[in-house]
Write an enzyme that holds these catalytic residues in place. Structure first.
Site, PDB file in Angstrom:
ATOM      1  N   GLU A  67      87.504 -59.336  78.017  1.00  0.00           N
ATOM      2  CA  GLU A  67      86.408 -58.683  77.314  1.00  0.00           C
ATOM      3  C   GLU A  67      85.355 -59.721  76.940  1.00  0.00           C
ATOM      4  OE1 GLU A  67      87.293 -56.497  73.697  1.00  0.00           O
ATOM      5  OE2 GLU A  67      85.333 -55.540  73.808  1.00  0.00           O
ATOM      6  N   ASP A  86      92.230 -58.685  76.451  1.00  0.00           N
ATOM      7  CA  ASP A  86      91.421 -58.294  75.293  1.00  0.00           C
ATOM      8  C   ASP A  86      91.920 -59.162  74.127  1.00  0.00           C
ATOM      9  OD1 ASP A  86      89.914 -57.222  73.308  1.00  0.00           O
ATOM     10  OD2 ASP A  86      90.338 -55.133  73.795  1.00  0.00           O
ATOM     11  N   ILE A  88      90.986 -59.658  71.027  1.00  0.00           N
ATOM     12  CA  ILE A  88      91.190 -58.901  69.773  1.00  0.00           C
ATOM     13  C   ILE A  88      90.821 -57.451  70.082  1.00  0.00           C
ATOM     14  CG2 ILE A  88      90.568 -58.592  67.347  1.00  0.00           C
ATOM     15  CD1 ILE A  88      89.807 -61.530  67.183  1.00  0.00           C
ATOM     16  N   ASP A  89      91.822 -56.616  70.228  1.00  0.00           N
ATOM     17  CA  ASP A  89      91.559 -55.178  70.417  1.00  0.00           C
ATOM     18  C   ASP A  89      91.670 -54.523  69.035  1.00  0.00           C
ATOM     19  OD1 ASP A  89      91.250 -52.727  72.050  1.00  0.00           O
ATOM     20  OD2 ASP A  89      93.189 -52.276  71.173  1.00  0.00           O
ATOM     21  N   THR A  91      88.664 -54.747  67.134  1.00  0.00           N
ATOM     22  CA  THR A  91      87.832 -55.791  66.491  1.00  0.00           C
ATOM     23  C   THR A  91      87.218 -55.311  65.180  1.00  0.00           C
ATOM     24  OG1 THR A  91      87.213 -56.347  68.750  1.00  0.00           O
ATOM     25  CG2 THR A  91      86.041 -57.487  67.015  1.00  0.00           C
ATOM     26  N   ASP A 213      91.166 -52.749  77.476  1.00  0.00           N
ATOM     27  CA  ASP A 213      91.763 -52.029  76.340  1.00  0.00           C
ATOM     28  C   ASP A 213      93.142 -51.464  76.692  1.00  0.00           C
ATOM     29  OD1 ASP A 213      89.505 -52.245  74.550  1.00  0.00           O
ATOM     30  OD2 ASP A 213      88.482 -50.721  75.738  1.00  0.00           O
TER      31      ASP A 213
HETATM   32  C1  LIP Z   1      88.134 -50.953  70.918  1.00  0.00           C
HETATM   33  C2  LIP Z   1      89.282 -49.992  71.133  1.00  0.00           C
HETATM   34  C3  LIP Z   1      89.114 -48.822  70.200  1.00  0.00           C
HETATM   35  C4  LIP Z   1      87.994 -48.037  70.745  1.00  0.00           C
HETATM   36  C5  LIP Z   1      86.747 -48.877  70.794  1.00  0.00           C
HETATM   37  C6  LIP Z   1      86.977 -50.204  71.487  1.00  0.00           C
HETATM   38  P1  LIP Z   1      87.710 -53.603  71.022  1.00  0.00           P
HETATM   39  O1  LIP Z   1      88.313 -52.192  71.588  1.00  0.00           O
HETATM   40  O2  LIP Z   1      90.507 -50.475  71.147  1.00  0.00           O
HETATM   41  O3  LIP Z   1      90.239 -47.993  70.133  1.00  0.00           O
HETATM   42  O4  LIP Z   1      87.800 -46.867  70.013  1.00  0.00           O
HETATM   43  O5  LIP Z   1      85.743 -48.148  71.464  1.00  0.00           O
HETATM   44  O6  LIP Z   1      87.099 -50.078  72.875  1.00  0.00           O
HETATM   45  O7  LIP Z   1      86.263 -53.576  71.308  1.00  0.00           O
HETATM   46  O8  LIP Z   1      88.007 -53.697  69.577  1.00  0.00           O
HETATM   47  O9  LIP Z   1      88.422 -54.619  71.841  1.00  0.00           O
END
Ligand code: LIP
Length: 268
Positions: A67, A86, A88-89, A91, A213
């Site tokens: 990402e 990813d 930090i998923d 974020t 993701d």
């Molecule tokens: C996020 C996701 C979250 C989704 C956001 C985004 P990030 O990833 O895990 O569930 O609703 O649109 O994709 O940007 O925190 O890595």
């Protein structure tokens, strides 16, 4: 490289990056960019760097797509494994101090997922799977739920980052909410999928998410006995993705398709 060795590297990298983000959480307000419904943190980039350094050292020659890709995003092929990261998923959760975030690393060879690791540092939960092994959380086997009807189900979902009240996410959310026992949004796609794998949720649907993701956790759902399916491509890497315990998959897919159909008819 065997799937098990890929998994070991993914686990090392996810623990290193996740641990670093947790140790540095006092810096969670340091943003490189703030968008209406998203934030890009300095720690995102630093964590991606940690993951990339470990992969480059232990799996030289492999490709990395992240990402926050520090260099240019790379692509694998049928002979070059692709590491999908990813750092930090969740974020936005992390940036507010909510504990629902994780580091997610999936490894693919061509279209085949080899291994996936999802590490949630605040709860110290490590979810893992290989294509030829069980799905595990902290070493304990995972299995999807046996819920057979949407009305009895808990469905995880999310609202597209490019939130626009005229677009279907709200309508899909509404349609799921009225039919399921509960709809939930916790804000981390990878963790949502791990909850499906663990049988705590029965399905997950989201549109507008990206391959990083879901790359690791989709394999974890499958190896836990569930079903994970890309059900649409919105262009620019944005996906529509559904995962479930298998039993309610088609019913949830129908709910989504019907909303889409109604929308198309209303516009036509
Ligand atoms: C996020 C996701 C979250 C989704 C956001 C985004 P990030 O990833 O895990 O569930 O609703 O649109 O994709 O940007 O925190 O890595």
């Amino acid at each position: 490289m065997t799937p098990q060795v890929c998994l070991e590297i993914a686990v090392t990298a996810a623990r290193a990056a996740g641990g670093y983000a947790r140790a540095q959480r006092h810096r969670r307000g340091e943003a490189n960019q703030r968008l209406a419904h998203d934030v890009k943190l300095a720690l995102d980039v630093e964590c991606q760097g940690i993951v990339e350094a470990i992969i480059r050292e232990r799996a030289p020659g492999h490709a990395i797509l992240g990402e926050e890709s520090v260099g240019a995003a790379e692509s694998g092929d049928d002979r070059t494994p692709l590491w999908i990261v990813d750092p930090i998923d969740g974020t936005v959760n992390f940036s507010h101090g909510l504990p629902f975030w994780c580091c997610s690393i999936g490894v693919r060879l061509g279209a085949r997922s080899l291994a996936g690791a999802v590490y949630a540092p605040d709860t110290d939960e490590l979810y893992t799977a290989t294509c030829d092994g069980p799905a595990l959380c902290n070493g304990a086997p995972l299995h999807v739920s046996s819920v057979a009807a949407v009305r009895d189900s808990l469905i995880m979902t999310g609202l597209d980052k490019q939130l626009d009240p005229r677009l279907p996410p709200f309508e899909i959310f509404r349609a799921i909410s009225v039919r399921a026992q509960k709809a939930r949004i916790i804000g981390s796609a990878a963790l949502d999928l791990c909850h499906v794998a663990a049988g705590r949720a029965d399905a997950y649907f989201e549109q507008g998410i990206y391959i990083w993701d879901i790359a690791a956790a989709a394999l974890i759902v499958e190896r836990a006995g569930g079903r994970a399916e890309q059900i649409g491509d919105m262009g620019h890497g944005r996906l529509r993705f559904l995962a479930s315990n298998g039993s309610i998959h088609e019913a949830v897919k129908d709910i989504i398709a019907r909303v889409q159909q109604d929308k198309t008819q209303a516009e036509g």
